[in-house]
Design a protein around this motif. Sequence first.
Motif, PDB file in Angstrom:
ATOM      1  N   THR A 256      35.468  21.119  16.040  1.00 14.72           N
ATOM      2  CA  THR A 256      35.258  19.826  16.995  1.00 14.72           C
ATOM      3  C   THR A 256      36.584  19.976  18.314  1.00 14.72           C
ATOM      4  O   THR A 256      36.048  19.804  19.408  1.00 14.72           O
ATOM      5  CB  THR A 256      36.129  18.615  16.241  1.00 14.72           C
ATOM      6  OG1 THR A 256      35.131  18.513  15.024  1.00 14.72           O
ATOM      7  CG2 THR A 256      36.409  17.287  16.887  1.00 14.72           C
TER       8      THR A 256
ATOM      9  N   GLN B 237      32.032  13.644  16.423  1.00 12.83           N
ATOM     10  CA  GLN B 237      31.911  13.701  14.854  1.00 12.83           C
ATOM     11  C   GLN B 237      32.138  12.150  14.388  1.00 12.83           C
ATOM     12  O   GLN B 237      31.730  11.938  13.596  1.00 12.83           O
ATOM     13  CB  GLN B 237      32.897  14.619  14.489  1.00 12.83           C
ATOM     14  CG  GLN B 237      33.035  14.693  12.827  1.00 12.83           C
ATOM     15  CD  GLN B 237      33.917  15.971  12.454  1.00 12.83           C
ATOM     16  OE1 GLN B 237      34.560  16.533  13.312  1.00 12.83           O
ATOM     17  NE2 GLN B 237      33.909  16.071  11.289  1.00 12.83           N
TER      18      GLN B 237
ATOM     19  N   ASP C 279      28.420  17.191  17.241  1.00  6.16           N
ATOM     20  CA  ASP C 279      29.505  17.515  16.322  1.00  6.16           C
ATOM     21  C   ASP C 279      28.843  16.965  15.018  1.00  6.16           C
ATOM     22  O   ASP C 279      29.149  15.648  14.835  1.00  6.16           O
ATOM     23  CB  ASP C 279      30.659  17.030  17.059  1.00  6.16           C
ATOM     24  CG  ASP C 279      31.857  17.890  15.822  1.00  6.16           C
ATOM     25  OD1 ASP C 279      31.549  18.453  14.789  1.00  6.16           O
ATOM     26  OD2 ASP C 279      32.992  17.552  16.430  1.00  6.16           O
ATOM     27  N   GLU C 280      28.444  17.462  14.080  1.00  2.00           N
ATOM     28  CA  GLU C 280      27.880  17.024  12.626  1.00  2.00           C
ATOM     29  C   GLU C 280      27.085  15.720  12.826  1.00  2.00           C
ATOM     30  O   GLU C 280      27.556  14.768  12.424  1.00  2.00           O
ATOM     31  CB  GLU C 280      29.110  16.735  11.859  1.00  2.00           C
ATOM     32  CG  GLU C 280      30.067  18.201  11.864  1.00  2.00           C
ATOM     33  CD  GLU C 280      30.893  18.110  10.585  1.00  2.00           C
ATOM     34  OE1 GLU C 280      30.405  17.449   9.252  1.00  2.00           O
ATOM     35  OE2 GLU C 280      31.746  18.772  10.694  1.00  2.00           O
TER      36      GLU C 280
HETATM   37 MG   LIG Z   1      35.112  18.858  13.399  1.00  2.00          MG
END
Ligand SMILES: [Mg+2]
Length: 332
Positions: free
Chosen positions: A167, A197, A267-268
């Motif tokens: 991240t 995220q 991010d995810e």
């Molecule tokens: Mg992360």
Amino acid sequence: MDFLSTYKGGLLVISHDLPLLDESITSVLAVEHGTLEPFRGNYSYFLAERERRREQRIRERKHQDEKIARLEEGIRRFKGKTEKMAKRARSWETRVEKLKAQRTEISRRGRQVAVRFPQPPPSGRTPIKAQGLAKAFGQNVVFVDVDVDIDRGERMIIMGLNGAGKTTLLRILAGVEHADIGEVELGHQVSLGYYAQEHEQIRAGDSVLDHMRTVSALPDRELRSILGHFLLADKVDQDAGTLSGGEKTKLALAQVAVGAHNVLLLDEPTNNLDPQAKEALLDALEQYEGTLILVSHDTDFVEELAPDRAILMPDGATAYFDESMLDLVALA
Ligand SMILES: [Mg+2]
Ligand SMILES: Nc1ncnc2c1ncn2[C@@H]1O[C@H](COP(=O)(O)OP(=O)(O)OP(=O)(O)O)[C@@H](O)[C@H]1O
């Protein structure tokens, strides 16, 4: 997963994680169409059984409709004839009303999310280049000497355990955080879309539509239409802070999509998404021709997306992606 599979007590889990749902779960409570329906089995069983029950309800409904149609035909023929026949017809009418009230409901299948990332105008050949990046938070040196060099149209995955600095690296590339050493150079005509995220771009107190207005100058009508694709049509006026986890993810993705960026930093992005929405996101990313840098711990998702290259954090080693790395994806 190990803990859950050996845990002796009862478990009540809310999850979209399909491996977990198939390995550690013995029954499913499905919340759909305003009802709560139990299924004795794991997720795969639930999918098959739900379909079987649906087909059974469709058959039941067909028989009921046929019966009603036969009675209604009789009513038409008997009505207005002799008094005796009319009396019979009236009793059938009561029967028809009762049958109609008891008809099996067939719920419509849920609408599908339709994620689209518009094809953007292309960027220069090397949209992002950074050399010797280093970042520390106080005593915690997260990474040193990380190079990033990504080609236009390339799909790169950032891998590593929790806390490895994925991240942090993405935030530095997105320009929301500064490296202690090293600079990020953006290529010609690069437009970055960053999906964070932890939903940090969602502000409690502002409506869903306002969130779209802050990232786009498009007329409300078009913003509403994009929200509709993400199944947020009936949420436009809701305080975005009160959205469910998955709805927040969808709103944040809608914000990224509306920007028509030629580089996406995600991010995810599958966190909180249900399996259908995840599939829709995958389709959209597969068709997207821009450059993609992705952090994901979702093995199936990464396998299907088949990225070109991987960066392993915290050491920043880069390698061409192949399936043997999927174990690393799952690791973190
Ligand atoms: Mg992360
Ligand atoms: N603002 C901050 N202040 C202090 N420490 C931070 C800060 N941001 C991140 N860290 C630390 O930096 C390290 C890397 O964090 P980062 O969020 O980049 O990890 P990650 O690889 O994305 O992990 P995850 O898989 O859990 O998302 C962690 O040890 C974290 O505690």
